[in-house]
Design a protein around this motif. Structure first.
Motif, short mmCIF file in Angstrom:
data_model
loop_
_atom_site.label_atom_id
_atom_site.label_comp_id
_atom_site.label_asym_id
_atom_site.label_seq_id
_atom_site.Cartn_x
_atom_site.Cartn_y
_atom_site.Cartn_z
N TYR D 55 42.54 -65.76 18.39
CA TYR D 55 42.28 -64.31 18.11
C TYR D 55 43.60 -63.74 17.25
O TYR D 55 43.46 -62.94 16.48
N PHE D 56 44.63 -64.05 17.85
CA PHE D 56 45.86 -63.66 17.21
C PHE D 56 46.79 -64.86 16.96
O PHE D 56 47.09 -65.60 17.96
N PRO D 57 47.33 -65.04 15.72
CA PRO D 57 48.08 -66.15 15.26
C PRO D 57 49.46 -66.03 16.00
O PRO D 57 49.89 -67.23 16.05
N SER D 58 50.14 -65.20 16.58
CA SER D 58 51.17 -65.29 17.45
C SER D 58 51.34 -64.10 18.19
O SER D 58 50.80 -63.12 18.00
N LYS D 59 52.19 -64.17 18.96
CA LYS D 59 52.51 -63.19 20.08
C LYS D 59 52.90 -62.06 19.15
O LYS D 59 52.69 -60.84 19.43
#
Lengths: 203, 203, 203, 203
Positions: D55-59
């Motif tokens: 869903y999200f490529p990184s924090k």
DNA sequence: TATGAATGAGTTTTCATTCAT
DNA sequence: GATGAATGAAAACTCATTCAT
């Protein structure tokens, strides 16, 4: 438990440094750079994973250190061998030096051959430069011999590449307890190289 | 948009199969087997990650498929070339065939050279067998030529190995738009090989 | 090379103590408590990682030390300012003291504002108590002024909170070489505060 | 188990997306960006760690998504409120809108306040721009009111900053079941703001 | 007081693979 | 044949902290 100094990886007295380099060399040779985990290296070196990073800032730096040492040593040997005498003599000496390196430091030679591609930036440049310098050294001798008439080959530069490839490939199959001694192997390849160059000496 | 059939990877009409093989070949050549992710392959092939598994049961099988095709094709070409004539003629033909393969299917040749090590079990055995068969084919010719007096080399079996190494290494540096045409390259290496063998024909 | 004593972090002659506190303060301000590693602090302080632990038993204690010094200093300044005179005079003095602290010890004020949350237990309690005491001091003045009729605001306690928030926030944007001097800033905010309280004095 | 749509984080029907955003928001608010691990977020969202990365490529992207939504919503509310009427009316409306946002979306307001610093590059720029736009909107109203004589404050631009700080800080202490309703809080702060500006309306 | 070496637990992120549709 | 969502294991690397000296 210290293993014998290998020439490339000397014991510096600095903790696990030598053990790490040795473990990495063996692992990279056996399973490739990307097939080797830092955990495995640490384990083989007899230390902890995190301690690796006290010696080398990244896996890439570990590879770079190995390849630079290998490249420097190989280049140094080849250059020494290329020092004096006729083109024939120098080529003979260079091939022997190359085979000598590839058999004495077989793992390093192997890793240098197959894992350079995983270096990046400055580190890659430096190692590739050493490799190119070896080729250039051989090419110069071949060109000299072609000019002087010692070698009859019509394509000196490409011939140098073929010779270097032939020598390098020895690292991929050589076994210390094999049929041929290191010296015999070196002699044999020196003859191959001179023959390939259509050298007078073999006439 | 379909790319031209490459000989090794023909469009079978079976959905994304060819695209996947091509993508994998390019990725393995560029970044190595362990440096390539299935995601990347899927992306380059223009399909989804999970769809890869409808064609190949694992990443290893994907590599195996490529290497088997490459090995089979190379062996077949070399065997065809080794068919008739004097040892000198057969060796000349075999070297040309080898160089032909290494330049026509450069990526496959490259991957075959550097990534066989990541195959396991039966798949590895099969590919290694093909590779050994190529060497054996060359070795037989060299032995024949040595026996018949066509070749003067005193170490026929090792000479075969040197020749194969020399030919294989072409894949590591060849560039389609380079100084030499594929044909010129083949001729040149045929001459190197015969010279290395101290063939009469060059006397 | 010693930097000028800052009031909060005085050079005690005790080895690296001041340097460590200063380095930690800067790092915590720039990257947050959890974004700062002890390694970085040690490096900036010009000493070794392990030596940090000769001065502070943990990272948390390092933060606590900074926040306690900041909290104590701020509270002390505010209390001094709240000493005598009418509510209007005391509020004016307190706001000036607050702004004075936030600009003189901007980093400390900033860290006190944003990193208290990472303190735990007793340490947290103590720092929070100091913070609350500042608010209570202001609230008392406001209540006094409301009772005496100096301030017309209908919500004295919440107004105190608004004033403190307004003053504290100065630390988040103040730049020493900015348009307004520290003194001008203090005056300005004193006026904002009195106006917010609907003070007679501004009528 | 779906929780009620919060306005900022609506259920899109796309798997765990909303749950992840909600979990991240709560965790970032409670423990800070660097004090929160992706594992915790995954756990609170009821999914696996690795699935977060679908869903999200990184924090950092996760934080960015939250802060962008918060910033956009806040700016949009403030701009709507700044639309028509006298400076006094517009300021009153803007302060109510700001307090409304800070109390309705308290967590988002809190995180936006304290964790923007951990954004980098383009993402940071965008969020900071929204924040600056809010300040600019208030500053414009104050300037208008100063020009028209509605506000007596001698430092319009800095007064705007003070007002925004005062409103933003509400998110740091507001409790839904506290003494004051959201509406009462908004009214109160509107009065503080107008008083601070020395508005005629309060004369 | 000061250091270099060491470590175990933890971090973010990636991976090959599976599954329901 | 094709997909998007999901997962458990493992990757590289970092961290606060300890210890022997």
């Amino acid at each position: 438990m210290r293993r014998r100094a290998s020439g490339l990886i000397r014991d510096t007295g600095r903790g696990h440094e030598a053990a790490i380099l040795r473990a990495a060399l063996e692992a990279f040779a056996a399973k490739g750079f990307n097939g080797t985990s830092m955990r495995e290296v640490a384990h083989s070196a007899g230390t902890s994973l995190s301690n690796l990073y006290n010696y080398f800032p990244s896996k890439g730096h570990l590879l770079a250190e190995l390849l630079q040492r290998a490249g420097d040593e190989q280049l140094s040997r080849v250059r020494d061998a290329a020092a004096g005498g006729s083109a024939t003599e120098r080529l003979d000496a260079v091939v022997r030096a190359h085979i000598g390196f590839s058999t004495e430091h077989q793992l390093a030679a192997l890793v240098a051959l197959s894992e350079v591609r995983y270096l990046v930036g400055e580190q890659r440049t430096r190692v590739v430069r050493a490799r190119d310098a070896v080729l250039a050294t051989v090419a110069r001798i071949v060109a000299d011999g072609a000019a002087s008439g010692e070698f009859g080959t019509p394509h000196p530069h490409d011939a140098a590449r073929a010779i270097v490839a032939m020598c390098s490939s020895v690292a991929t199959w050589y076994r210390p307890r094999g049929r041929l001694s290191r010296k015999a192997l070196a002699e044999q390849h020196a003859r191959y190289a001179l023959a390939l160059l259509e050298a007078d000496a073999l006439g």
